[in-house]
Design a protein around this motif. Structure first.
Motif, PDB file in Angstrom:
ATOM      1  N   LYS A  86      46.293  22.082  35.193  1.00  0.00           N
ATOM      2  CA  LYS A  86      46.108  23.237  36.070  1.00  0.00           C
ATOM      3  C   LYS A  86      44.733  23.843  35.792  1.00  0.00           C
ATOM      4  CE  LYS A  86      50.523  23.300  37.474  1.00  0.00           C
ATOM      5  NZ  LYS A  86      50.963  23.086  38.876  1.00  0.00           N
ATOM      6  N   ILE A  87      44.256  24.681  36.727  1.00  0.00           N
ATOM      7  CA  ILE A  87      43.018  25.424  36.493  1.00  0.00           C
ATOM      8  C   ILE A  87      43.253  26.904  36.759  1.00  0.00           C
ATOM      9  CG2 ILE A  87      40.708  25.909  37.378  1.00  0.00           C
ATOM     10  CD1 ILE A  87      40.024  23.116  37.414  1.00  0.00           C
ATOM     11  N   ASP A  88      42.819  27.717  35.817  1.00  0.00           N
ATOM     12  CA  ASP A  88      42.716  29.161  36.021  1.00  0.00           C
ATOM     13  C   ASP A  88      41.287  29.411  36.499  1.00  0.00           C
ATOM     14  OD1 ASP A  88      42.521  31.886  35.891  1.00  0.00           O
ATOM     15  OD2 ASP A  88      42.878  32.051  33.730  1.00  0.00           O
ATOM     16  N   TYR A  89      41.115  29.401  37.819  1.00  0.00           N
ATOM     17  CA  TYR A  89      39.778  29.488  38.403  1.00  0.00           C
ATOM     18  C   TYR A  89      39.092  30.804  38.048  1.00  0.00           C
ATOM     19  CZ  TYR A  89      41.541  25.601  41.238  1.00  0.00           C
ATOM     20  OH  TYR A  89      42.082  24.410  41.650  1.00  0.00           O
ATOM     21  N   GLU A 134      49.450  31.505  40.521  1.00  0.00           N
ATOM     22  CA  GLU A 134      48.348  31.041  41.367  1.00  0.00           C
ATOM     23  C   GLU A 134      47.548  32.177  42.006  1.00  0.00           C
ATOM     24  OE1 GLU A 134      49.733  28.084  44.073  1.00  0.00           O
ATOM     25  OE2 GLU A 134      50.201  26.651  42.486  1.00  0.00           O
ATOM     26  N   PRO A 135      48.181  33.254  42.520  1.00  0.00           N
ATOM     27  CA  PRO A 135      47.372  34.342  43.089  1.00  0.00           C
ATOM     28  C   PRO A 135      46.374  34.925  42.090  1.00  0.00           C
ATOM     29  CG  PRO A 135      49.653  34.569  43.774  1.00  0.00           C
ATOM     30  CD  PRO A 135      49.630  33.492  42.726  1.00  0.00           C
ATOM     31  N   THR A 136      46.816  35.109  40.839  1.00  0.00           N
ATOM     32  CA  THR A 136      45.909  35.632  39.814  1.00  0.00           C
ATOM     33  C   THR A 136      44.862  34.597  39.430  1.00  0.00           C
ATOM     34  OG1 THR A 136      47.581  37.134  38.920  1.00  0.00           O
ATOM     35  CG2 THR A 136      45.775  36.536  37.459  1.00  0.00           C
ATOM     36  N   ALA A 137      45.268  33.330  39.312  1.00  0.00           N
ATOM     37  CA  ALA A 137      44.337  32.267  38.905  1.00  0.00           C
ATOM     38  C   ALA A 137      43.216  32.061  39.913  1.00  0.00           C
ATOM     39  CB  ALA A 137      45.096  30.966  38.704  1.00  0.00           C
ATOM     40  N   CYS A 151      46.803  36.216  32.942  1.00  0.00           N
ATOM     41  CA  CYS A 151      47.343  35.231  33.880  1.00  0.00           C
ATOM     42  C   CYS A 151      48.488  34.497  33.196  1.00  0.00           C
ATOM     43  CB  CYS A 151      46.255  34.245  34.303  1.00  0.00           C
ATOM     44  SG  CYS A 151      46.797  33.009  35.504  1.00  0.00           S
ATOM     45  N   TYR A 152      49.695  34.618  33.761  1.00  0.00           N
ATOM     46  CA  TYR A 152      50.884  34.020  33.170  1.00  0.00           C
ATOM     47  C   TYR A 152      51.043  32.550  33.577  1.00  0.00           C
ATOM     48  CZ  TYR A 152      52.824  38.646  31.924  1.00  0.00           C
ATOM     49  OH  TYR A 152      53.046  39.883  31.385  1.00  0.00           O
TER      50      TYR A 152
END
Length: 232
Positions: A86-89, A134-137, A151-152
């Protein structure tokens, strides 16, 4: 629309409306995973090859930064060991997950590039799936927000427990270790899960549970949902 493709020969190709606009020989190994996104006005392509080398490419090859597995990950870790990516953009973090360990690696060339944190499961725990907020990431991290705009992720285990982890938070005593925020125990099979900074939604065999991810408190139970639900 801009998209990118990778080849078995380690080459990247960028396309815009089906037209080839750029290409770059990046590696001698097969490109296994690709991400493309914009952050603070810069266009990034993140590529991972079969040797588990991580490439951060800016603006179709104008600058390339390489993280090999000796600098960012254990040297004996192989691509086949990775089950979830996954990516935390917003925070420019790459999340790589084996069955027993979660790695969060900074892919920000402007700050802390290559710095990584991990979380290791203990005993017989094994990871079954991983879900990210995803909204936070997708939003830039705001360090001025209380808690530094965390970010959870929700990590479902094979025994149907769920781990809630803030991937932007380390232990106070060790900046290389992620903090376990909550562990939730379920006595039913989990068929789907979603998380954001407000709720954790967990689909079980015969009901849907809405949980506060910050406290772990049950907010609501919705009975008699589709028993084959796999997506929320």
């Amino acid at each position: 629309t801009i998209c990118v493709s990778g080849s078995e020969l380690g080459e990247l190709c960028w396309w815009e409306d089906t037209k080839l606009t750029a290409r770059l020989k990046l590696s001698s190994a097969t490109i296994m995973k690709l991400f493309i996104f914009n952050n603070n006005g810069l266009n990034y392509t993140i590529a991972i090859d079969s040797n588990l080398h991580i490439y951060i490419v800016l603006d179709k090859g104008e600058k390339v930064v390489t993280l090999d597995n000796s600098s960012a990950l254990p040297s004996d870790l192989k691509i086949n060991d990775i089950h979830f990516i996954k990516i935390d953009y917003g925070a420019m973090n790459l999340i790589l997950t084996t069955l027993t360990t979660i790695y969060v690696i900074s892919i920000d060339p402007q700050s802390d590039l290559g710095h990584y944190k991990n979380f290791e499961l203990t005993g017989n725990d094994r990871i079954k799936d991983l879900y990210i907020d995803e909204p936070t990431a997708l939003k830039p991290q705001d360090l001025n927000v209380a808690g530094e705009d965390g970010c959870y992720i929700a990590v479902t285990l094979e025994n149907n427990d769920i781990l809630i982890i803030n991937i932007r938070e380390s232990l106070d005593t060790d900046s290389s270790k992620l903090r376990l925020h909550k562990r939730l125990i379920f006595n039913e099979i989990i068929t789907a899960c979603q998380i954001n900074n407000v709720i954790l939604a967990v689909t079980l065999e015969d009901n849907l549970k809405i949980i506060d991810p910050a406290t772990g408190d049950l907010l609501k139970t919705v009975p008699k949902i589709d028993k084959l639900t796999q997506f929320i």
